[in-house]
Design a protein around this motif. Structure first.
Motif, PDB file in Angstrom:
ATOM      1  N   LEU A  23     -34.987  27.069 -61.066  1.00  0.00           N
ATOM      2  CA  LEU A  23     -36.122  26.146 -61.137  1.00  0.00           C
ATOM      3  C   LEU A  23     -36.412  25.930 -62.622  1.00  0.00           C
ATOM      4  N   ASN A  24     -36.035  24.771 -63.122  1.00  0.00           N
ATOM      5  CA  ASN A  24     -36.199  24.461 -64.551  1.00  0.00           C
ATOM      6  C   ASN A  24     -35.599  25.563 -65.418  1.00  0.00           C
ATOM      7  N   ASP A  48     -31.052  25.124 -56.197  1.00  0.00           N
ATOM      8  CA  ASP A  48     -32.162  24.599 -56.989  1.00  0.00           C
ATOM      9  C   ASP A  48     -33.380  24.311 -56.131  1.00  0.00           C
ATOM     10  N   GLY A  49     -34.549  24.635 -56.718  1.00  0.00           N
ATOM     11  CA  GLY A  49     -35.802  24.451 -56.004  1.00  0.00           C
ATOM     12  C   GLY A  49     -36.628  23.275 -56.486  1.00  0.00           C
ATOM     13  N   GLY A  50     -35.979  22.293 -57.152  1.00  0.00           N
ATOM     14  CA  GLY A  50     -36.701  21.098 -57.581  1.00  0.00           C
ATOM     15  C   GLY A  50     -36.839  20.979 -59.081  1.00  0.00           C
ATOM     16  N   SER A  51     -35.794  21.311 -59.821  1.00  0.00           N
ATOM     17  CA  SER A  51     -35.850  21.266 -61.284  1.00  0.00           C
ATOM     18  C   SER A  51     -35.980  19.835 -61.801  1.00  0.00           C
ATOM     19  N   THR A  52     -36.657  19.703 -62.943  1.00  0.00           N
ATOM     20  CA  THR A  52     -36.833  18.399 -63.583  1.00  0.00           C
ATOM     21  C   THR A  52     -36.374  18.421 -65.044  1.00  0.00           C
ATOM     22  N   THR A  68     -29.683  22.395 -52.677  1.00  0.00           N
ATOM     23  CA  THR A  68     -31.128  22.405 -52.895  1.00  0.00           C
ATOM     24  C   THR A  68     -31.817  23.105 -51.738  1.00  0.00           C
ATOM     25  N   PRO A  70     -36.148  24.444 -50.480  1.00  0.00           N
ATOM     26  CA  PRO A  70     -37.563  24.442 -50.845  1.00  0.00           C
ATOM     27  C   PRO A  70     -37.846  25.458 -51.943  1.00  0.00           C
ATOM     28  N   ARG A  71     -38.752  25.117 -52.821  1.00  0.00           N
ATOM     29  CA  ARG A  71     -39.074  25.971 -53.958  1.00  0.00           C
ATOM     30  C   ARG A  71     -39.543  27.352 -53.505  1.00  0.00           C
ATOM     31  N   GLN A  76     -34.689  30.061 -51.510  1.00  0.00           N
ATOM     32  CA  GLN A  76     -33.491  29.646 -52.225  1.00  0.00           C
ATOM     33  C   GLN A  76     -32.362  30.664 -52.075  1.00  0.00           C
TER      34      GLN A  76
END
Length: 235
Positions: A23-24, A48-52, A68, A70-71, A76
């Motif tokens: 995650l990021n 991945d749990g929603g990286s930006t 992917t 859920p965060r 994960q």
């Protein structure tokens, strides 16, 4: 002529999957993935749990399997284990790498264990300070006395044992403690090798403050507070 260790590694590598929740984690992931070249596992699965922040691009560029979920590390890690096809699973945090020479330690553990016990590594921080060394000693004490390794020490476990104890649950926090408790002292053994974790969070928050926060979270978990509520304190 191939040496015995080379033969051992060649037999082990095809049956090993490394699962990394992210995650990021763009600042950590390149080093983490590069460190796995020595192990040459059959699978490297980044969940991945929603990286930006570019984490997904790094994983895609490295040619590993990217999925992917859920965060939350629990969900994960569970998703990564479900996606893996190998007999042995190695769970590693994105900011943790195994010290050089890990291939021998991992191969030895896999060769000598019948899958009845899971292995974790010695905790080490990537900072040369007295505070870091004190914390490492405290973690060593916790593992010896309480049989309670955390996720930043890695976990090497056979798929059968993982499934027998129920695997990782979809917890937002304390997923490592939960699994360690279900494994129990008799099914956990320390591997004689270091897992090196970034000390960034300790530097940012302060060693004392971060350590007390971790201890408070653990105490609240044992008192029965839901992990989702504990996660608000941890952040």
């Amino acid at each position: 002529m191939a040496c015995p260790l080379d033969a051992m590694v060649s037999r082990m590598a095809p049956s090993l999957a490394v699962v990394i929740p992210t995650l990021n984690a763009a600042s950590f992931l390149p080093r983490s993935l590069a460190s796995l070249a020595e192990l040459a596992p059959k699978e490297i699965i980044v969940v991945d749990g929603g990286s930006t922040d570019g984490t997904i691009d790094i994983a895609a560029g490295a040619g590993v399997r990217l999925i992917t979920a859920p965060r939350g590390r629990g969900q994960q890690l569970a998703a990564g284990a479900e996606a893996a096809t190998s007999d042995w699973l190695l769970f590693l945090h994105a900011d943790t790498v195994l010290a050089p020479g890990a291939v021998g330690a991992v191969a030895s553990f896999v060769a000598h264990e019948a899958g009845d016990r899971a292995g974790y590594f010695r905790f080490r921080l990537d900072e040369d300070s007295n505070q870091a060394r004190r914390l490492e000693r405290l973690v060593g004490w916790r593992c010896r006395m309480l049989a309670l390794p955390y996720g930043d020490q890695g976990l090497l476990i056979h798929r059968h044992l993982y499934r027998t104890v129920g695997g990782f649950l979809g917890l937002s926090l304390m997923e490592d403690v939960d699994l360690a408790r279900r494994l129990g002292r008799r099914r956990l053994v320390q591997i004689d090798h270091d897992a090196i974790t970034s000390a960034e969070r300790y530097r940012q928050d302060g060693y004392l403050a971060r350590s007390l926060c971790n201890l408070a979270c653990l105490a609240l978990y044992y008192l029965g507070l839901p992990p989702a509520r504990i996660a608000r304190i941890y952040r």
